[in-house]
Design a protein around this motif. Structure first.
Motif, PDB file in Angstrom:
ATOM      1  N   VAL A 135       0.855  -1.188   0.000  1.00  0.00           N
ATOM      2  CA  VAL A 135       0.000   0.000   0.000  1.00  0.00           C
ATOM      3  C   VAL A 135       0.891   1.237   0.000  1.00  0.00           C
ATOM      4  CG1 VAL A 135      -1.822   1.268   1.186  1.00  0.00           C
ATOM      5  CG2 VAL A 135      -1.779  -1.243   1.284  1.00  0.00           C
ATOM      6  N   THR A 136       0.744   2.059  -1.031  1.00  0.00           N
ATOM      7  CA  THR A 136       1.550   3.273  -1.177  1.00  0.00           C
ATOM      8  C   THR A 136       0.695   4.504  -0.930  1.00  0.00           C
ATOM      9  OG1 THR A 136       3.015   2.201  -2.783  1.00  0.00           O
ATOM     10  CG2 THR A 136       2.985   4.611  -2.758  1.00  0.00           C
ATOM     11  N   GLU A 137       1.198   5.412  -0.108  1.00  0.00           N
ATOM     12  CA  GLU A 137       0.538   6.679   0.179  1.00  0.00           C
ATOM     13  C   GLU A 137       1.262   7.783  -0.594  1.00  0.00           C
ATOM     14  OE1 GLU A 137      -2.127   7.201   2.037  1.00  0.00           O
ATOM     15  OE2 GLU A 137      -2.342   5.314   3.161  1.00  0.00           O
ATOM     16  N   VAL A 138       0.492   8.559  -1.382  1.00  0.00           N
ATOM     17  CA  VAL A 138       1.061   9.654  -2.157  1.00  0.00           C
ATOM     18  C   VAL A 138       0.572  10.973  -1.557  1.00  0.00           C
ATOM     19  CG1 VAL A 138       1.274  10.695  -4.446  1.00  0.00           C
ATOM     20  CG2 VAL A 138       1.090   8.204  -4.217  1.00  0.00           C
ATOM     21  N   GLY A 139       1.495  11.918  -1.345  1.00  0.00           N
ATOM     22  CA  GLY A 139       1.165  13.162  -0.675  1.00  0.00           C
ATOM     23  C   GLY A 139       0.609  14.231  -1.601  1.00  0.00           C
ATOM     24  N   TYR A 227      13.509  14.407   0.927  1.00  0.00           N
ATOM     25  CA  TYR A 227      13.927  13.265   0.107  1.00  0.00           C
ATOM     26  C   TYR A 227      13.547  13.548  -1.345  1.00  0.00           C
ATOM     27  CZ  TYR A 227      14.748   8.321  -1.008  1.00  0.00           C
ATOM     28  OH  TYR A 227      15.230   7.153  -1.517  1.00  0.00           O
ATOM     29  N   PRO A 228      14.399  13.207  -2.312  1.00  0.00           N
ATOM     30  CA  PRO A 228      14.051  13.443  -3.721  1.00  0.00           C
ATOM     31  C   PRO A 228      12.685  12.852  -4.060  1.00  0.00           C
ATOM     32  CG  PRO A 228      16.332  12.716  -3.520  1.00  0.00           C
ATOM     33  CD  PRO A 228      15.728  12.589  -2.159  1.00  0.00           C
ATOM     34  N   GLY A 229      11.838  13.634  -4.738  1.00  0.00           N
ATOM     35  CA  GLY A 229      10.484  13.197  -5.046  1.00  0.00           C
ATOM     36  C   GLY A 229      10.440  11.927  -5.873  1.00  0.00           C
ATOM     37  N   THR A 230       9.572  11.007  -5.475  1.00  0.00           N
ATOM     38  CA  THR A 230       9.406   9.734  -6.175  1.00  0.00           C
ATOM     39  C   THR A 230       7.971   9.618  -6.670  1.00  0.00           C
ATOM     40  OG1 THR A 230      11.052   8.676  -4.754  1.00  0.00           O
ATOM     41  CG2 THR A 230       9.571   7.229  -5.969  1.00  0.00           C
ATOM     42  N   SER A 231       7.787   9.469  -7.978  1.00  0.00           N
ATOM     43  CA  SER A 231       6.441   9.357  -8.538  1.00  0.00           C
ATOM     44  C   SER A 231       6.230   7.994  -9.192  1.00  0.00           C
ATOM     45  CB  SER A 231       6.185  10.470  -9.555  1.00  0.00           C
ATOM     46  OG  SER A 231       7.193  10.480 -10.554  1.00  0.00           O
ATOM     47  N   PRO A 256      -3.221  12.505 -10.318  1.00  0.00           N
ATOM     48  CA  PRO A 256      -2.389  12.621 -11.522  1.00  0.00           C
ATOM     49  C   PRO A 256      -3.213  12.738 -12.796  1.00  0.00           C
ATOM     50  CG  PRO A 256      -2.391  10.367 -10.694  1.00  0.00           C
ATOM     51  CD  PRO A 256      -3.097  11.184  -9.669  1.00  0.00           C
ATOM     52  N   THR A 257      -2.604  13.354 -13.801  1.00  0.00           N
ATOM     53  CA  THR A 257      -3.262  13.474 -15.105  1.00  0.00           C
ATOM     54  C   THR A 257      -3.019  12.241 -15.970  1.00  0.00           C
ATOM     55  OG1 THR A 257      -1.322  14.656 -15.961  1.00  0.00           O
ATOM     56  CG2 THR A 257      -3.146  15.988 -15.090  1.00  0.00           C
ATOM     57  N   TRP A 258      -2.005  11.451 -15.633  1.00  0.00           N
ATOM     58  CA  TRP A 258      -1.783  10.199 -16.344  1.00  0.00           C
ATOM     59  C   TRP A 258      -1.183   9.148 -15.407  1.00  0.00           C
ATOM     60  CZ3 TRP A 258       3.166   8.358 -16.341  1.00  0.00           C
ATOM     61  CH2 TRP A 258       4.202   9.282 -16.186  1.00  0.00           C
ATOM     62  N   LEU A 259      -1.470   7.906 -15.724  1.00  0.00           N
ATOM     63  CA  LEU A 259      -0.956   6.747 -14.989  1.00  0.00           C
ATOM     64  C   LEU A 259      -0.532   5.699 -15.993  1.00  0.00           C
ATOM     65  CD1 LEU A 259      -3.981   6.431 -12.580  1.00  0.00           C
ATOM     66  CD2 LEU A 259      -1.678   6.777 -11.720  1.00  0.00           C
ATOM     67  N   GLU A 260       0.499   4.941 -15.645  1.00  0.00           N
ATOM     68  CA  GLU A 260       0.859   3.809 -16.494  1.00  0.00           C
ATOM     69  C   GLU A 260       1.394   2.671 -15.632  1.00  0.00           C
ATOM     70  OE1 GLU A 260       3.698   5.330 -19.263  1.00  0.00           O
ATOM     71  OE2 GLU A 260       5.417   5.062 -17.916  1.00  0.00           O
ATOM     72  N   GLU A 261       1.010   1.475 -16.029  1.00  0.00           N
ATOM     73  CA  GLU A 261       1.510   0.265 -15.375  1.00  0.00           C
ATOM     74  C   GLU A 261       2.677  -0.270 -16.179  1.00  0.00           C
ATOM     75  OE1 GLU A 261      -1.016  -3.214 -13.785  1.00  0.00           O
ATOM     76  OE2 GLU A 261      -0.351  -3.862 -15.782  1.00  0.00           O
ATOM     77  N   ARG A 297       3.537   4.150 -12.411  1.00  0.00           N
ATOM     78  CA  ARG A 297       4.124   5.479 -12.570  1.00  0.00           C
ATOM     79  C   ARG A 297       3.019   6.478 -12.845  1.00  0.00           C
ATOM     80  NH1 ARG A 297       8.787   3.419 -16.755  1.00  0.00           N
ATOM     81  NH2 ARG A 297      10.192   2.491 -15.203  1.00  0.00           N
ATOM     82  N   TRP A 298       3.242   7.746 -12.480  1.00  0.00           N
ATOM     83  CA  TRP A 298       2.230   8.773 -12.699  1.00  0.00           C
ATOM     84  C   TRP A 298       2.878  10.138 -12.903  1.00  0.00           C
ATOM     85  CZ3 TRP A 298       2.993   6.145  -8.129  1.00  0.00           C
ATOM     86  CH2 TRP A 298       3.504   6.887  -7.051  1.00  0.00           C
TER      87      TRP A 298
END
Length: 304
Positions: A135-139, A227-231, A256-261, A297-298
Motif C-alpha cells: 500500500v503506497t501513500e502519495v502526498g 527526500y528526492p520526489g518519487t512518482s 495525476p493526469t496520467w498513470l501507467e503500469e 508510474r504517474w
C-alpha cells in the motif's frame, strides 16, 4: 499437556493427527466450530480436509494449509508451532518455478547482488513471497510518502532466519529511505550501495522457518521531507508468487493526469496506460505471476 503417538488397531497414527485430535477433545469444540472460525479468520478449509487431518489420512500441504494450521494452534490454545512442527518435511511447497532476477538489467542486477552481499545475504535467498500486498501513500505534492508491505513468506529450502529487502532508484542516487518493521520480526542490518541507487535492510524473523513453513511479515518504507520526489511505486518477486497486489492511494488534491503500469520480467517489458476513473486510488493485481517487477508510474503534465 504432552500427547504421545498412539496405536489403534495395530496402525501407528501420525503424531500430527494424534495431537490435533486430542487438542480438539481437550478444548471441547466441534469440527464445525473449528471450520467456521477458520473461515472467519480468512483461512477456509473444507470439512472433509479437516477430517482427513484429524484421522491421519492426509497431512496439510501447501502455504494455505500451513497458514490454516497456524491459526488452528491459536484456536485450540496450543503453543505456536506445536502442530506445524509435526507435519514433517515432506509436504510440498507448491509451484514456485525457477528463481530468477526479476529484471532484464545487467547493471541493476550487479548493484543488487552487491547490496545483498553488503547485507550478508545470499544473492538469491531461499525465501518466496507467497502473497504480498503493498500500500503506497502519495502526498499533496504528488510524491510517495510511504509504502507499507505485508507478505506471507515461505521457505523453499533449508531454514530461514533472516530475509533481505531492497529499494531501488535506478539512475537516481538518493539517501536511504527509512526502513521499519511493523510485525513478524525486526530490522537487524542496513546497507546502502555506494551508487546510492540501491538500499537494503535485513529482516530478522521472530522465529526460524523450516522447509515449506510460512510466516507473515510487515514492514514500512518512509520517504522523509527533503527526500528526492518519487512518482512511482512497485514490488518485485524472484519466484512465482500466488498473489501480488499494489494499492496506490493519492491525495485528493493531487490526482495525476496520467498513470501507467509497467510490467518488467526477465524477458520483456510491457507498458499499459491506466485511469483513475474518478477515484482517488488504484490497485493492480497479479495471480500466479513472476518472476518480475510490477510498477505504477504517474505524472501531472501531458504525457509525451
Amino acid at each position: 499437556m504432552k500427547f504421545e503417538e498412539e496405536v489403534v488397531t495395530g496402525v501407528h497414527r501420525p503424531e500430527f493427527a494424534t495431537l490435533f485430535r486430542a487438542a480438539i477433545v481437550e478444548r471441547g469444540v466441534t469440527m464445525t466450530w473449528l471450520r467456521e472460525r477458520l473461515a472467519d479468520g480468512g483461512n477456509p478449509i473444507a470439512a472433509a480436509t479437516l477430517s482427513y487431518w484429524r484421522s491421519g489420512a492426509r497431512r496439510p500441504e501447501g502455504p494455505r494449509s500451513i497458514a490454516a494450521v497456524e491459526e488452528i494452534e491459536s484456536l485450540l490454545a496450543l503453543e505456536r508451532g506445536a502442530l506445524v512442527s509435526l507435519i514433517g518435511p515432506t509436504h510440498r511447497v507448491g509451484p514456485i518455478g525457477r528463481v530468477q532476477y526479476p529484471l532484464a538489467h545487467d547493471r541493476l542486477e550487479q548493484l543488487t547482488a552487491e547490496t545483498f552481499t553488503g547485507l550478508g545475504a545470499a544473492v538469491l535467498d531461499p525465501a518466496r513471497d507467497v502473497s504480498t500486498t503493498a500500500v503506497t501513500e502519495v502526498g499533496a505534492d504528488g510524491f510517495v510518502i510511504s509504502r507499507t508491505t505485508r507478505t506471507l513468506l515461505q521457505s523453499t529450502s533449508g531454514t530461514i532466519t533472516d530475509v533481505p529487502y531492497i529499494d531501488m532508484t535506478p539512475g537516481a542516487p538518493t539517501p536511504a529511505p527509512l526502513f521499519s518493521m511493523l510485525g513478524g520480526g525486526r530490522i537487524s542490518r542496513r546497507y546502502s550501495h555506494p551508487s546510492g541507487e540501491v538500499h537494503g535492510a535485513m529482516m530478522e524473523l521472530e522465529r526460524p522457518l523450516g522447509p515449506a513453513q510460512t510466516a507473515m511479515i510487515e514492514w514500512k518504507l518512509e520517504y522523509p521531507p527533503g527526500y528526492p520526489g518519487t512518482s512511482e511505486t512497485g514490488h518485485g518477486v524472484a519466484r512465482r508468487c500466488r498473489d501480488l497486489m499494489l494499492w496506490t492511494k493519492f491525495h485528493p488534491d493531487a490526482l495525476p493526469t496520467w498513470l501507467e503500469e509497467v510490467q518488467e520480467t526477465p524477458d520483456d517489458t510491457t507498458v499499459t496506460p491506466l485511469c483513475l476513473d474518478g477515484a482517488t486510488a488504484i490497485h493492480q493485481v497479479r495471480q500466479g505471476w513472476g518472476p518480475g517487477m510490477l510498477i505504477l508510474r504517474w505524472g501531472y503534465d501531458a504525457r509525451e
